[in-house]
Design a protein around this motif. Structure first.
Motif, mmCIF file in Angstrom:
data_model
loop_
_atom_site.group_PDB
_atom_site.id
_atom_site.type_symbol
_atom_site.label_atom_id
_atom_site.label_comp_id
_atom_site.label_asym_id
_atom_site.label_seq_id
_atom_site.Cartn_x
_atom_site.Cartn_y
_atom_site.Cartn_z
ATOM 1 N N VAL A 104 0.862 -1.181 0.000
ATOM 2 C CA VAL A 104 0.000 0.000 0.000
ATOM 3 C C VAL A 104 0.901 1.233 0.000
ATOM 4 C CG1 VAL A 104 -1.641 1.364 1.341
ATOM 5 C CG2 VAL A 104 -1.937 -1.109 1.165
ATOM 6 N N ARG A 105 0.679 2.133 -0.949
ATOM 7 C CA ARG A 105 1.472 3.364 -1.018
ATOM 8 C C ARG A 105 0.933 4.356 0.016
ATOM 9 N NH1 ARG A 105 2.222 8.262 -4.153
ATOM 10 N NH2 ARG A 105 4.380 8.377 -4.919
ATOM 11 N N PRO A 106 1.720 4.672 1.037
ATOM 12 C CA PRO A 106 1.191 5.507 2.123
ATOM 13 C C PRO A 106 0.990 6.961 1.705
ATOM 14 C CG PRO A 106 3.522 5.090 2.463
ATOM 15 C CD PRO A 106 3.109 4.263 1.284
ATOM 16 N N SER A 107 0.009 7.593 2.313
ATOM 17 C CA SER A 107 -0.240 9.020 2.138
ATOM 18 C C SER A 107 -0.013 9.703 3.483
ATOM 19 C CB SER A 107 -1.678 9.254 1.670
ATOM 20 O OG SER A 107 -2.592 8.906 2.710
ATOM 21 N N ILE A 108 -0.140 11.009 3.513
ATOM 22 C CA ILE A 108 -0.006 11.714 4.792
ATOM 23 C C ILE A 108 -1.106 11.281 5.750
ATOM 24 C CG2 ILE A 108 -1.394 13.725 4.145
ATOM 25 C CD1 ILE A 108 1.865 13.694 6.236
ATOM 26 N N TRP A 109 -2.269 10.908 5.203
ATOM 27 C CA TRP A 109 -3.350 10.398 6.037
ATOM 28 C C TRP A 109 -2.946 9.068 6.680
ATOM 29 C CZ3 TRP A 109 -7.717 12.973 7.371
ATOM 30 C CH2 TRP A 109 -8.046 14.100 6.625
ATOM 31 N N THR A 110 -2.275 8.208 5.908
ATOM 32 C CA THR A 110 -1.794 6.939 6.441
ATOM 33 C C THR A 110 -0.822 7.185 7.589
ATOM 34 O OG1 THR A 110 -1.823 6.170 4.140
ATOM 35 C CG2 THR A 110 -0.891 4.678 5.785
ATOM 36 N N GLY A 111 0.079 8.155 7.383
ATOM 37 C CA GLY A 111 1.049 8.478 8.423
ATOM 38 C C GLY A 111 0.393 9.005 9.679
ATOM 39 N N LEU A 112 -0.599 9.871 9.526
ATOM 40 C CA LEU A 112 -1.291 10.421 10.696
ATOM 41 C C LEU A 112 -2.041 9.334 11.457
ATOM 42 C CD1 LEU A 112 -2.666 13.828 9.428
ATOM 43 C CD2 LEU A 112 -1.004 13.453 11.245
ATOM 44 N N GLU A 113 -2.656 8.420 10.725
ATOM 45 C CA GLU A 113 -3.357 7.335 11.399
ATOM 46 C C GLU A 113 -2.380 6.480 12.206
ATOM 47 O OE1 GLU A 113 -6.336 3.544 10.541
ATOM 48 O OE2 GLU A 113 -5.513 4.689 8.871
ATOM 49 N N ALA A 114 -1.235 6.178 11.609
ATOM 50 C CA ALA A 114 -0.243 5.380 12.323
ATOM 51 C C ALA A 114 0.284 6.127 13.549
ATOM 52 C CB ALA A 114 0.917 5.026 11.389
ATOM 53 N N ALA A 115 0.473 7.439 13.419
ATOM 54 C CA ALA A 115 1.035 8.239 14.507
ATOM 55 C C ALA A 115 0.051 8.460 15.651
ATOM 56 C CB ALA A 115 1.492 9.587 13.970
ATOM 57 N N THR A 116 -1.219 8.226 15.408
ATOM 58 C CA THR A 116 -2.227 8.507 16.437
ATOM 59 C C THR A 116 -2.996 7.236 16.805
ATOM 60 O OG1 THR A 116 -3.743 9.218 14.671
ATOM 61 C CG2 THR A 116 -2.466 10.927 15.783
ATOM 62 N N VAL A 117 -3.934 6.867 15.955
ATOM 63 C CA VAL A 117 -4.802 5.724 16.242
ATOM 64 C C VAL A 117 -4.018 4.413 16.263
ATOM 65 C CG1 VAL A 117 -6.845 4.450 15.502
ATOM 66 C CG2 VAL A 117 -6.765 6.928 15.234
ATOM 67 N N GLY A 118 -3.003 4.294 15.379
ATOM 68 C CA GLY A 118 -2.245 3.053 15.317
ATOM 69 C C GLY A 118 -1.565 2.713 16.628
ATOM 70 N N GLY A 119 -0.890 3.700 17.214
ATOM 71 C CA GLY A 119 -0.238 3.470 18.495
ATOM 72 C C GLY A 119 -1.231 3.168 19.606
ATOM 73 N N ALA A 120 -2.342 3.909 19.606
ATOM 74 C CA ALA A 120 -3.378 3.677 20.617
ATOM 75 C C ALA A 120 -3.970 2.281 20.477
ATOM 76 C CB ALA A 120 -4.475 4.730 20.485
ATOM 77 N N ARG A 121 -4.190 1.870 19.240
ATOM 78 C CA ARG A 121 -4.725 0.526 18.988
ATOM 79 C C ARG A 121 -3.751 -0.544 19.500
ATOM 80 N NH1 ARG A 121 -5.016 0.787 13.615
ATOM 81 N NH2 ARG A 121 -6.993 1.923 13.679
ATOM 82 N N GLY A 122 -2.466 -0.308 19.301
ATOM 83 C CA GLY A 122 -1.478 -1.253 19.781
ATOM 84 C C GLY A 122 -1.480 -1.395 21.289
ATOM 85 N N LEU A 123 -1.798 -0.311 21.987
ATOM 86 C CA LEU A 123 -1.869 -0.336 23.449
ATOM 87 C C LEU A 123 -3.215 -0.848 23.960
ATOM 88 C CD1 LEU A 123 -0.228 3.140 24.174
ATOM 89 C CD2 LEU A 123 0.804 0.898 24.604
ATOM 90 N N GLY A 124 -4.159 -1.036 23.040
ATOM 91 C CA GLY A 124 -5.488 -1.443 23.456
ATOM 92 C C GLY A 124 -6.245 -0.314 24.121
ATOM 93 N N ARG A 125 -5.945 0.927 23.729
ATOM 94 C CA ARG A 125 -6.553 2.104 24.351
ATOM 95 C C ARG A 125 -7.433 2.832 23.346
ATOM 96 N NH1 ARG A 125 -3.600 4.253 28.714
ATOM 97 N NH2 ARG A 125 -5.266 5.820 28.781
ATOM 98 N N ASP A 126 -8.743 2.736 23.522
ATOM 99 C CA ASP A 126 -9.649 3.456 22.632
ATOM 100 C C ASP A 126 -9.911 4.870 23.120
ATOM 101 O OD1 ASP A 126 -11.251 2.981 24.813
ATOM 102 O OD2 ASP A 126 -12.691 1.707 23.758
ATOM 103 N N ASP A 127 -9.213 5.286 24.201
ATOM 104 C CA ASP A 127 -9.346 6.654 24.700
ATOM 105 C C ASP A 127 -8.150 7.515 24.295
ATOM 106 O OD1 ASP A 127 -7.569 5.222 26.314
ATOM 107 O OD2 ASP A 127 -8.027 6.418 28.099
ATOM 108 N N LEU A 128 -7.292 6.985 23.437
ATOM 109 C CA LEU A 128 -6.133 7.732 22.965
ATOM 110 C C LEU A 128 -6.146 7.804 21.439
ATOM 111 C CD1 LEU A 128 -3.282 6.136 25.154
ATOM 112 C CD2 LEU A 128 -4.554 8.244 25.606
ATOM 113 N N GLY A 129 -5.430 8.783 20.900
ATOM 114 C CA GLY A 129 -5.218 8.846 19.469
ATOM 115 C C GLY A 129 -6.375 9.369 18.657
ATOM 116 N N ARG A 130 -7.383 9.921 19.292
ATOM 117 C CA ARG A 130 -8.551 10.412 18.559
ATOM 118 C C ARG A 130 -9.185 11.573 19.313
ATOM 119 N NH1 ARG A 130 -10.506 4.956 18.049
ATOM 120 N NH2 ARG A 130 -8.499 4.458 18.991
ATOM 121 N N ILE A 131 -9.938 12.371 18.604
ATOM 122 C CA ILE A 131 -10.661 13.489 19.209
ATOM 123 C C ILE A 131 -12.133 13.141 19.175
ATOM 124 C CG2 ILE A 131 -11.179 15.949 19.085
ATOM 125 C CD1 ILE A 131 -8.563 16.335 17.582
ATOM 126 N N GLU A 132 -12.639 12.707 20.305
ATOM 127 C CA GLU A 132 -14.048 12.354 20.404
ATOM 128 C C GLU A 132 -14.440 12.285 21.871
ATOM 129 O OE1 GLU A 132 -14.076 8.617 18.348
ATOM 130 O OE2 GLU A 132 -13.884 7.462 20.206
#
Length: 206
Positions: A104-132
């Motif tokens: 998959v050819r990454p975009s800036i959106w791919t990078g932002l997802e990895a930098a935020t939601v991806g790390g939170a997902r790895g920790l099992g934390r749905d209260d991190l990496g997102r604004i909601e």
């Protein structure tokens, strides 16, 4: 081998950096599980030394959860985010169809997802990496209209200007609802930092 030891049985969360030398066709399907995260560290060997060696596009193609990490050479997280995307694109463009697995050819959106939601997902934390509602108030604002950032005005697609920004473009940092940096000024400095004159945030230098 690690799979045979039960490392990926879901009992622990595993972060793996670099993934150099793995058998892409054999190993990536094993790593595409809910308890493994690829920590892509694009500045790990120094910028430009061995560019595009990390198999992030292949990991994305296999559905492996990914984050962006820091390793040794650059502590500027925005620089690492940019390198991850640029190196990933180079890898896809140069290797093309020669790899044994889809990319998959990454975009800036791919990078932002990895930098935020991806790390939170790895920790099992749905209260991190997102604004909601219900998430931690951990926020960072970045000036993408500055004189030396892109065209120096409001771009049509602001996120693309992250390619021209760096840590000095960070304006505000909030952690758990508390301002740490406000309009590029530090709000809090710990005793240790005061004693040794250490800036607590490497990309919020004045």
């Amino acid at each position: 081998w690690l799979e045979s030891l039960g490392i990926f049985d879901g009992s622990v969360r595993v972060f793996g950096a670099h993934l150099l030398g793995i058998d892409l066709a054999r190993d990536l399907p094993v790593l595409a599980n809910d308890h493994f995260t690829f920590a892509n560290c694009p500045s790990g060997t120094g910028a430009g030394v061995t560019p595009a060696q990390w198999p992030w596009p292949e990991a994305l193609g296999a559905g492996v959860n990914s984050g962006i990490g820091l390793d040794t050479h650059s502590n500027d997280y925005l620089e690492n985010l940019k390198m991850a995307v640029i190196y990933g694109r180079i890898r896809v463009d140069f290797l093309g169809d020669s790899t044994p697995v889809p990319m998959v050819r990454p975009s800036i959106w791919t990078g932002l997802e990895a930098a935020t939601v991806g790390g939170a997902r790895g920790l099992g934390r749905d209260d991190l990496g997102r604004i909601e509602a219900g998430a931690k108030a951990d926020l960072t604002s970045i000036d993408v209209t500055g004189l030396l950032v892109g065209v120096g005005t409001v771009p049509r697609e602001p996120l693309n200007h992250l390619f021209y920004a760096n840590g000095l473009s960070v304006r505000n940092v909030m952690t758990d609802g508390n301002w740490q940096v406000r309009d590029r000024s530090e709000e809090h400095t710990s005793e240790l930092q005061s004693r040794f004159g250490i800036s607590y945030a490497v990309f919020c230098l004045k």
